[in-house]
Design a protein around this motif. Structure first.
Motif, mmCIF file in Angstrom:
data_model
loop_
_atom_site.group_PDB
_atom_site.id
_atom_site.type_symbol
_atom_site.label_atom_id
_atom_site.label_comp_id
_atom_site.label_asym_id
_atom_site.label_seq_id
_atom_site.Cartn_x
_atom_site.Cartn_y
_atom_site.Cartn_z
ATOM 1 N N UNK A 63 99.347 113.108 -22.045
ATOM 2 C CA UNK A 63 100.256 111.987 -22.294
ATOM 3 C C UNK A 63 101.535 112.125 -21.468
ATOM 4 N N UNK A 64 102.077 113.331 -21.398
ATOM 5 C CA UNK A 64 103.290 113.552 -20.597
ATOM 6 C C UNK A 64 102.991 113.282 -19.127
ATOM 7 N N UNK A 65 101.848 113.763 -18.649
ATOM 8 C CA UNK A 65 101.447 113.525 -17.256
ATOM 9 C C UNK A 65 101.346 112.026 -16.989
ATOM 10 N N UNK A 66 100.736 111.289 -17.916
ATOM 11 C CA UNK A 66 100.556 109.847 -17.734
ATOM 12 C C UNK A 66 101.903 109.121 -17.711
ATOM 13 N N UNK A 67 102.805 109.524 -18.574
ATOM 14 C CA UNK A 67 104.121 108.866 -18.612
ATOM 15 C C UNK A 67 104.859 109.090 -17.301
ATOM 16 N N UNK A 68 104.797 110.303 -16.762
ATOM 17 C CA UNK A 68 105.473 110.585 -15.491
ATOM 18 C C UNK A 68 104.862 109.780 -14.349
ATOM 19 N N UNK A 69 103.535 109.691 -14.310
ATOM 20 C CA UNK A 69 102.858 108.939 -13.247
ATOM 21 C C UNK A 69 103.208 107.456 -13.338
ATOM 22 N N UNK A 70 103.211 106.910 -14.554
ATOM 23 C CA UNK A 70 103.541 105.489 -14.730
ATOM 24 C C UNK A 70 104.993 105.230 -14.332
ATOM 25 N N UNK A 71 105.897 106.159 -14.653
ATOM 26 C CA UNK A 71 107.306 105.985 -14.281
ATOM 27 C C UNK A 71 107.458 105.956 -12.759
ATOM 28 N N UNK A 72 106.782 106.868 -12.067
ATOM 29 C CA UNK A 72 106.844 106.888 -10.595
ATOM 30 C C UNK A 72 106.258 105.608 -10.021
ATOM 31 N N UNK A 73 105.184 105.122 -10.622
ATOM 32 C CA UNK A 73 104.552 103.877 -10.152
ATOM 33 C C UNK A 73 105.508 102.695 -10.290
ATOM 34 N N UNK A 74 106.217 102.633 -11.430
ATOM 35 C CA UNK A 74 107.171 101.536 -11.622
ATOM 36 C C UNK A 74 108.313 101.610 -10.618
ATOM 37 N N UNK A 75 108.797 102.808 -10.340
ATOM 38 C CA UNK A 75 109.866 102.965 -9.348
ATOM 39 C C UNK A 75 109.365 102.520 -7.968
ATOM 40 N N UNK A 76 108.132 102.909 -7.619
ATOM 41 C CA UNK A 76 107.561 102.486 -6.329
ATOM 42 C C UNK A 76 107.434 100.970 -6.247
ATOM 43 N N UNK A 77 107.038 100.343 -7.346
ATOM 44 C CA UNK A 77 106.897 98.884 -7.344
ATOM 45 C C UNK A 77 108.249 98.208 -7.138
ATOM 46 N N UNK A 78 109.283 98.728 -7.775
ATOM 47 C CA UNK A 78 110.621 98.141 -7.623
ATOM 48 C C UNK A 78 111.114 98.325 -6.190
ATOM 49 N N UNK A 79 110.905 99.536 -5.637
ATOM 50 C CA UNK A 79 111.329 99.784 -4.253
ATOM 51 C C UNK A 79 110.565 98.873 -3.295
ATOM 52 N N UNK A 80 109.277 98.697 -3.513
ATOM 53 C CA UNK A 80 108.484 97.818 -2.649
ATOM 54 C C UNK A 80 108.998 96.383 -2.730
#
Length: 169
Positions: A63-80
C-alpha cells in the motif's frame, strides 16, 4: 513556576512553595504574593483503542509503495500539463513518461489488492461465528462422538466373539 516545581513530592512541596512565595514578596511590604490557581496534570493526548486492525506487513508495504507511485504519477501529469501550456519541448517526453507511470500506478494498486487476497487466503480471516453456528457445530461434534463410541462398542463386541450379546435381538 515550572512543571518540576509544581509536581514535587508532598513533604517538600509545601515548604518549597512557602519559601518561593516569601521570596516573591517585595521587601518592606506586608502584602503577600497572590496565590496561583491550582492546576492539575492533563495528558497531551489520550490513547484510544484502534477501531480497525492494523494491516498485515506485506499488505501495508504494498500500500505504501502504491501511494508513492500514484503520487509521482500525479506530479508527472501536472508537470506534463504545465509544460504543454507553456509550449515547452519537455511536454512530449513528460506525456510519454506520464502514460508509462499510469500503467505502473495501476499495477501498484492491483498489487495491493492481490497481496491482500493472498494474505487472507494463506493466513485466514479472523471471524467470530454467531452463537447459532457454534451451537450447530457443537451438535455435530456430539453426534460424531456418539457414533464413534457406538462403533467402538460394536467392534469390541465382535472381537469378543459375541459374548455379552443377547441371542435374540
Amino acid at each position: 513556576m515550572g512543571t518540576a516545581e509544581r509536581y514535587e513530592a508532598p513533604e517538600h512541596g509545601a515548604a518549597a512553595e512557602g519559601s518561593a512565595r516569601q521570596g516573591s514578596k517585595a521587601p518592606g511590604r506586608a502584602i503577600p504574593a497572590r496565590r496561583e490557581p491550582q492546576s492539575y496534570y492533563r495528558p497531551l493526548w489520550i490513547e484510544e483503542p484502534a477501531r480497525r486492525r492494523r494491516l498485515p506487513d506485506p499488505v501495508r508495504t504494498a500500500a505504501v509503495r502504491a501511494v508513492l507511485i500514484v503520487a509521482v504519477t500525479l506530479v508527472q501529469a501536472i508537470v506534463a500539463f504545465l509544460c504543454t501550456l507553456a509550449g515547452s519541448w519537455l511536454a512530449f517526453p513528460m506525456v510519454l513518461s506520464g502514460v508509462a507511470s499510469t500503467v505502473v500506478a495501476t499495477w501498484g494498486v492491483l498489487d495491493v489488492w492481490v497481496t491482500r487476497q493472498v494474505w487472507n487466503q494463506r493466513n485466514g480471516v479472523v471471524s467470530v461465528p454467531s452463537s447459532t453456528a457454534r451451537a450447530l457445530r457443537r451438535e455435530r461434534r456430539r453426534a460424531r462422538r456418539q457414533a464413534k463410541a457406538a462403533g467402538r462398542t460394536q467392534d469390541r463386541i465382535r472381537r469378543r466373539g459375541g459374548t455379552g450379546q443377547l441371542s435374540h435381538p
